[in-house]
Design an enzyme around this catalytic site. Structure first.
Site, short mmCIF file in Angstrom:
data_model
loop_
_atom_site.label_atom_id
_atom_site.label_comp_id
_atom_site.label_asym_id
_atom_site.label_seq_id
_atom_site.Cartn_x
_atom_site.Cartn_y
_atom_site.Cartn_z
N ARG A 159 57.76 -35.90 22.95
CA ARG A 159 58.22 -36.19 24.40
C ARG A 159 59.61 -36.79 24.49
O ARG A 159 59.92 -37.37 23.45
CB ARG A 159 56.93 -37.08 25.08
CG ARG A 159 55.71 -36.73 24.98
CD ARG A 159 54.68 -37.93 25.26
NE ARG A 159 53.26 -37.09 25.48
CZ ARG A 159 52.53 -37.05 24.22
NH1 ARG A 159 52.98 -37.58 23.11
NH2 ARG A 159 51.27 -36.44 24.39
N HIS A 207 61.08 -31.88 29.31
CA HIS A 207 59.71 -31.37 28.85
C HIS A 207 59.71 -29.46 28.96
O HIS A 207 58.80 -29.23 28.32
CB HIS A 207 58.90 -31.81 30.18
CG HIS A 207 57.73 -32.15 29.74
ND1 HIS A 207 57.61 -33.54 28.77
CD2 HIS A 207 56.27 -31.89 29.93
CE1 HIS A 207 56.20 -33.85 28.47
NE2 HIS A 207 55.47 -32.94 29.11
N ARG A 212 59.92 -28.83 25.28
CA ARG A 212 58.49 -29.36 24.61
C ARG A 212 57.52 -28.04 25.04
O ARG A 212 56.91 -27.53 24.18
CB ARG A 212 57.97 -30.62 25.43
CG ARG A 212 56.58 -30.97 25.08
CD ARG A 212 56.41 -32.54 25.34
NE ARG A 212 54.99 -32.84 25.53
CZ ARG A 212 54.18 -33.24 24.41
NH1 ARG A 212 54.94 -33.25 23.24
NH2 ARG A 212 52.87 -33.39 24.58
N HIS A 214 48.32 -33.96 21.90
CA HIS A 214 47.38 -33.75 22.86
C HIS A 214 46.01 -34.34 22.64
O HIS A 214 45.45 -34.21 21.40
CB HIS A 214 47.01 -32.22 23.27
CG HIS A 214 48.30 -31.84 23.99
ND1 HIS A 214 48.60 -30.40 23.96
CD2 HIS A 214 49.30 -32.27 24.80
CE1 HIS A 214 49.74 -29.99 24.85
NE2 HIS A 214 50.11 -31.15 25.19
N TYR A 247 48.83 -23.06 26.69
CA TYR A 247 50.16 -22.01 26.23
C TYR A 247 49.68 -20.76 25.78
O TYR A 247 50.41 -19.74 25.52
CB TYR A 247 50.76 -22.82 25.19
CG TYR A 247 51.28 -24.43 25.75
CD1 TYR A 247 52.39 -24.30 26.34
CD2 TYR A 247 50.79 -25.33 25.31
CE1 TYR A 247 52.91 -25.24 26.67
CE2 TYR A 247 51.35 -26.62 25.56
CZ TYR A 247 52.28 -26.52 26.28
OH TYR A 247 52.96 -27.84 26.93
#
Length: 294
Positions: free
Chosen positions: A146, A240, A243, A266, A275
């Protein structure tokens, strides 16, 4: 009731090690909630009921707040009332019967591998600032951290001999490897340009701004937008986006979903599974364009 907010904020910072952005959001959400409850004649924490909290949620929805904002407000109130219950200030937690709005998980915006390479190649390699920016972009794409984590990396968090980074976020710690490109960019930045940016100052943070202080989230957001424009990327990208691109490209190239979950930090693998959906959508697009019997 609002008198308890400073104590709760201290708890978030010192015990839960929450990020400053989380603390600021929770504080703002709670101040809004207490202001609403006072208009309903509720002056004591012990008088707050699930019915009152549900009416506040409906109030937010009628005011036009998005589902994600309402969900964050619910997370703020849950954290606060869990804290109050745990400290025996309340006999019951009124959020036990609260339900938040359903939020559909949208496929995140990602760059193609070619766009990612174009973006990474934009910083000028002949200035301390450009060398720093190159190192930040390479490390972000190499690890998927992040932006808050990126700007808070300290010198002791990196092992350039073993190519890994120790990342800390909201009281949790994870180890993330990175590759040759990120290592080379970091070594070049640390070998002179960082000292030039520091001038006469000193800090443990790896990435510093042109005034010698720690790099800020806002400063990096501006940089990435400028480089995206130079790279000819039409989409409105943020840190982001890199990321998301890291995760999507890893999954596309066969990375284990559990490993990607751990690298991303996560707590729930369902967050990482999005994803995989991104790559399924891409396969469908290729099929619809190319298959002779589509």
């Amino acid at each position: 009731m609002e008198m308890m907010i400073p104590t709760f904020v201290t708890y978030l910072a010192e015990e839960r090690h929450s990020s400053q952005s989380t603390i600021t959001s929770y504080q703002r959400d709670l101040e809004r909630m207490f202001a609403y409850l006072e208009t309903k004649g509720t002056a004591k924490l012990q008088d707050i009921t699930p019915t009152l909290l549900n009416s506040y949620i409906l109030y937010l929805e009628r005011k036009g707040f998005s589902a994600s904002t309402v969900s964050r407000n619910i997370a703020s109130m849950r954290a606060f009332f869990h804290y109050a219950f745990g400290k025996h200030i309340l006999e019951k937690d009124p959020t036990d019967q609260i339900k938040g709005p359903h939020i559909e998980k949208k496929a995140p915006g990602i760059l193609t591998p070619e766009e990612a390479v174009r973006l990474l190649n934009q910083p000028l390699a002949d200035t301390p600032k450009g060398i720093r920016d190159k190192a930040m972009l390479e490390l972000l794409y190499a690890t998927g951290v992040r932006v808050t984590e990126l700007v808070h990396i300290k010198l002791g968090d990196m092992n350039l001999n073993m190519n890994y980074l120790i990342c800390r976020f909201e009281g949790k710690e994870r180890v993330i490897p990175f590759g040759r490109a990120a290592k080379e960019a970091l070594e070049r930045y640390l070998d002179g340009p960082r000292r030039a940016l520091l001038k006469d100052g000193d800090t443990d943070y790896v990435f510093v701004n042109c005034s010698g202080g720690p790099m800020s989230r806002q400063g990096f957001w501006k940089l990435i937008k400028q480089y995206a424009q130079k790279a000819g990327i039409q989409e409105d990208i943020t840190p982001h986006t890199l990321r998301h691109s890291f995760a999507a490209h890893m999954v596309h190239n066969g990375a284990d979903l559990k490993a990607v979950q751990e690298m991303m930090g996560h707590s729930d693998i369902s967050t990482t599974q999005i994803y995989r959906a991104v790559n399924v959508d891409r396969i469908r697009q290729v099929y619809s364009r190319s298959h002779p019997r589509r």
